[in-house]
Design a protein around this motif. Structure first.
Motif, mmCIF file in Angstrom:
data_model
loop_
_atom_site.group_PDB
_atom_site.id
_atom_site.type_symbol
_atom_site.label_atom_id
_atom_site.label_comp_id
_atom_site.label_asym_id
_atom_site.label_seq_id
_atom_site.Cartn_x
_atom_site.Cartn_y
_atom_site.Cartn_z
ATOM 1 N N UNK A 156 -0.089 -7.961 1.611
ATOM 2 C CA UNK A 156 -0.116 -7.514 3.005
ATOM 3 C C UNK A 156 0.919 -8.369 3.735
ATOM 4 N N UNK A 198 -7.052 -5.915 -3.023
ATOM 5 C CA UNK A 198 -7.077 -5.696 -4.462
ATOM 6 C C UNK A 198 -8.462 -5.536 -5.020
ATOM 7 N N UNK A 199 -8.540 -5.627 -6.345
ATOM 8 C CA UNK A 199 -9.823 -5.443 -7.030
ATOM 9 C C UNK A 199 -9.802 -6.219 -8.336
ATOM 10 N N UNK A 231 -14.499 -3.412 -0.299
ATOM 11 C CA UNK A 231 -14.287 -3.451 -1.751
ATOM 12 C C UNK A 231 -12.949 -4.107 -2.089
ATOM 13 N N UNK A 232 -11.958 -3.935 -1.230
ATOM 14 C CA UNK A 232 -10.587 -4.375 -1.544
ATOM 15 C C UNK A 232 -10.166 -5.665 -0.850
ATOM 16 N N UNK A 233 -10.768 -5.996 0.296
ATOM 17 C CA UNK A 233 -10.280 -7.163 1.035
ATOM 18 C C UNK A 233 -10.512 -8.425 0.212
ATOM 19 N N UNK A 234 -9.470 -9.129 -0.073
ATOM 20 C CA UNK A 234 -9.535 -10.322 -0.919
ATOM 21 C C UNK A 234 -10.294 -10.036 -2.215
ATOM 22 N N UNK A 235 -10.120 -8.832 -2.725
ATOM 23 C CA UNK A 235 -10.753 -8.339 -3.970
ATOM 24 C C UNK A 235 -12.269 -8.231 -3.872
ATOM 25 N N UNK A 236 -12.793 -8.074 -2.654
ATOM 26 C CA UNK A 236 -14.217 -7.780 -2.543
ATOM 27 C C UNK A 236 -14.998 -8.721 -1.658
ATOM 28 N N UNK A 288 -7.028 -10.075 8.753
ATOM 29 C CA UNK A 288 -6.103 -11.176 8.457
ATOM 30 C C UNK A 288 -5.682 -11.898 9.728
ATOM 31 N N UNK A 327 -7.367 -4.140 7.530
ATOM 32 C CA UNK A 327 -6.868 -5.376 6.910
ATOM 33 C C UNK A 327 -6.055 -6.199 7.911
ATOM 34 N N UNK A 328 -5.229 -5.511 8.726
ATOM 35 C CA UNK A 328 -4.442 -6.220 9.754
ATOM 36 C C UNK A 328 -5.349 -7.123 10.581
ATOM 37 N N UNK A 331 0.815 -1.225 0.000
ATOM 38 C CA UNK A 331 0.000 0.000 0.000
ATOM 39 C C UNK A 331 0.846 1.271 0.000
ATOM 40 N N UNK A 341 -7.185 -17.131 0.095
ATOM 41 C CA UNK A 341 -8.471 -16.571 -0.320
ATOM 42 C C UNK A 341 -9.490 -17.648 -0.676
ATOM 43 N N UNK A 347 -4.913 -18.404 5.700
ATOM 44 C CA UNK A 347 -5.490 -17.125 5.235
ATOM 45 C C UNK A 347 -5.708 -17.108 3.727
ATOM 46 N N UNK A 353 0.703 -10.114 6.100
ATOM 47 C CA UNK A 353 0.147 -11.399 6.537
ATOM 48 C C UNK A 353 -0.393 -12.249 5.385
ATOM 49 N N UNK A 405 -5.082 5.833 3.878
ATOM 50 C CA UNK A 405 -4.628 4.466 3.577
ATOM 51 C C UNK A 405 -3.996 3.781 4.779
ATOM 52 N N UNK A 458 -14.785 0.769 1.670
ATOM 53 C CA UNK A 458 -13.609 0.620 0.805
ATOM 54 C C UNK A 458 -12.804 -0.615 1.207
ATOM 55 N N UNK A 474 -13.324 -14.932 2.281
ATOM 56 C CA UNK A 474 -14.106 -14.176 1.293
ATOM 57 C C UNK A 474 -15.585 -14.088 1.622
ATOM 58 N N UNK A 516 -8.201 -14.228 10.518
ATOM 59 C CA UNK A 516 -8.385 -15.183 9.410
ATOM 60 C C UNK A 516 -9.780 -15.082 8.773
ATOM 61 N N UNK A 521 -3.720 -9.888 -0.819
ATOM 62 C CA UNK A 521 -4.898 -9.858 0.042
ATOM 63 C C UNK A 521 -5.739 -8.599 -0.145
ATOM 64 N N UNK A 529 -5.365 0.304 6.409
ATOM 65 C CA UNK A 529 -4.558 -0.914 6.522
ATOM 66 C C UNK A 529 -4.741 -1.603 7.875
#
Lengths: 359, 359
Positions: A145, A153-154, B114-119, B87, B83-84, A76, A321, A319, A147, B76, B111, B93, B90, A151, B80
């Protein structure tokens, strides 16, 4: 030049495959939205190809974003430096980002395009074999990330992909091999005739025969485009593209991003997946050996790093996906050219497989 | 309880509006994907409502992510930390994120989803008036960049929105007023009868009359849902929702995120937009005065901060997301309930307008 269409409704796009495409200014121009362009590249690729690309874009306002080279910079913080530059140069929603580099550049530039002002266009110009056959096709973008890999993205499809075979002239041997790991994967998961073609042509590929490489890129992209068109957002079948990746991502995360190349980790992971498939009685030892032989000829590792333990694999894979409600799912083989996604691997079998692999 | 549907094809979702909805466990449950949940809230809201919400989610695995409170944390780095936590615990999706807070929490949680594991999925439980009438409806998510507000983000629609009117009991006066700025906006841009209703009921709203507030939330959400359904990704008409926002974002960015509340900046920006519309001969002075009077009764600022210069406005507005090929576009009024997006404001007129406003 060959043109391959990735069929995704109003997100469809062409992949151009051929020699000396970077100079051709008629390829990219039709896909530009406005007069603003930002080329995202890295310190290794930019000195080789940035000038050539810029010549084909004369008359346009170009921002250059040159990132450090390596998987360890796919995060990031570095992503934010792309936004810094776009905002400093006052790029608007009609800008077009161009990824000039390998998989890391493609993933980061694509993700930056997905998020900048909630989404702008981008074009992929992959300069490694791995990026041409894998990461530049299918719209998966993102960063790592600490971890877990990829992890954040889009899904964001490019407007077009320009796969210029000529760039392989400057590709380091290790990067060429890493790309071959993904090429071999396509044969294993969904294209037995291609696997046999690879067995017959692996020496030519390693020797950088341009015709053989063009064929390998085309058939790999065809296979990937077909799978992605069926299942764009990985609700099901698309997951087979991840053969070897659950083990591989664990290796990459454990060793530290950039120490093992993605393709190297996938190669070792593919052998682990093949071994496990054999343990389940789904494939025979002969196929495992054919896979190993091909990967070795491609100068790829076929065992995980010596310092990794089964417990470390289990923790890092938790973890993944593809985990659903705490249950690990793996991509395994039921035959040559036939991959399946399964959540039904008995824990003891997986453990004994990891024990063997980590010996 | 009233239910309003936001009509977006397979991304459609309901908005529930009423009293004491946080306790009702049948509202959220139908929208959960699996057994994992992460509630994203902040240090102000969590002590007030987190326990109530958790009671209605008993039996589920809940991760709590408590962020610091304020627009200055919408970036950002703080993203993050979501996300920490996901993850570390654990989350896969099939997890569902729940935003419990105001606009900042909603934008960041959305947001992150939208981004965690691509959505992954998310649910909005807005706890400020502003979030209920604006940021929780329409799927705009994102974070700020030092060089511009909301510059990094995604369109990502929630699975449902629970707008509990009872939470206004704990809302600070300043936050209530900030929400009213967006409420008044809907009257100005597309709903003249609603503007007149607001003129008749503004005292009740400021006095937190529950029935009046529920009506204001419902009619605001109806207006927004209609505009968003027509133009989900702001290709055109949706931009009218940004009345006062181009000036307002410049104020927020200049003063430092969190110093002026978003609604306060929008209020001052709305007066600037109305003044400019009058200068163009599109509306008369009487309407400008009605808007000012209503905003003043809602205890909102109607002039920009004293320390801002026209040059600062011009520079900060140049990165606005509505800029196309370097050309600034503004949302202005052609009458009561009639907003337009225009790129045709003469530069000298804009400058003289800024000179007047910054006196």
């Amino acid at each position: 030049m060959q043109t391959l269409k990735v069929d995704l409704g109003d997100r469809s796009y062409p992949i151009y495959i051929g020699s000396s495409l970077l100079d051709q200014d008629d390829l990219i121009h039709p896909f530009l939205n406005g007069s603003q362009i930002a080329i995202v590249s890295n310190e290794t690729v930019a000195p080789l190809y940035l000038q050539t690309l810029k010549q084909s874009l004369s008359g346009l306002k170009i921002t250059e974003v040159i990132l450090p080279d390596g998987e360890q910079y796919k995060n990031l913080d570095v992503l934010n430096t792309i936004f810094d530059q776009l905002l400093k140069d006052v790029h608007g929603r009609k800008t077009t980002l161009i990824a000039l580099g390998g998989g890391v550049i493609g993933d980061m530039c694509g993700f930056a395009a997905a998020c900048y002002q909630r989404g702008v266009d981008y074009i992929q110009i992959p300069t490694t074999l791995l990026a041409q056959v894998d990461s530049s096709v299918g719209g998966k973008t993102g960063v790592n990330h600490a971890l877990g890999k990829n992890m954040i993205g889009a899904f964001h499809q490019p407007k077009c992909v320009v796969a210029d075979i000529s760039v392989f002239k400057t590709l380091p041997d290790r990067e060429l091999s890493a790309g071959l790991a993904e090429v071999i994967k396509y044969g294993l998961i969904c294209d037995a005739p291609f696997f046999e073609w690879l067995e017959a042509n692996i020496e030519k590929l390693v020797a950088r025969d341009e015709k053989a490489l063009a064929e390998a890129v085309l058939r790999s992209c065809q296979n990937k485009a077909e799978v992605v068109a069926e299942d764009e957002k990985e609700g099901g079948r698309r997951a087979i593209l991840n053969l070897g990746h659950t083990f591989g991502h664990a290796i990459e995360t454990h060793e530290g991003y950039g120490v093992w190349l993605h393709g190297e980790a996938v190669a070792a992971g593919t052998v682990m997946a093949a071994d496990l498939s054999k343990k389940l009685g789904w494939i025979d030892e002969a196929l495992v050996q054919r896979a190993i032989k091909l990967l070795v000829k491609a100068k790829l590792p076929v065992v995980p790093p010596q310092d990794m333990t089964p417990a470390q694999f289990m923790e890092l894979m938790s973890v993944d996906k593809k985990v659903v409600d705490g249950k690990l799912r793996l991509v395994l083989l039921k035959g040559l050219g036939e991959a399946v996604v399964t959540g039904d691997v008995p824990q003891d079998l997986l453990h004994s497989q990891l024990e063997e692999s980590c010996k």
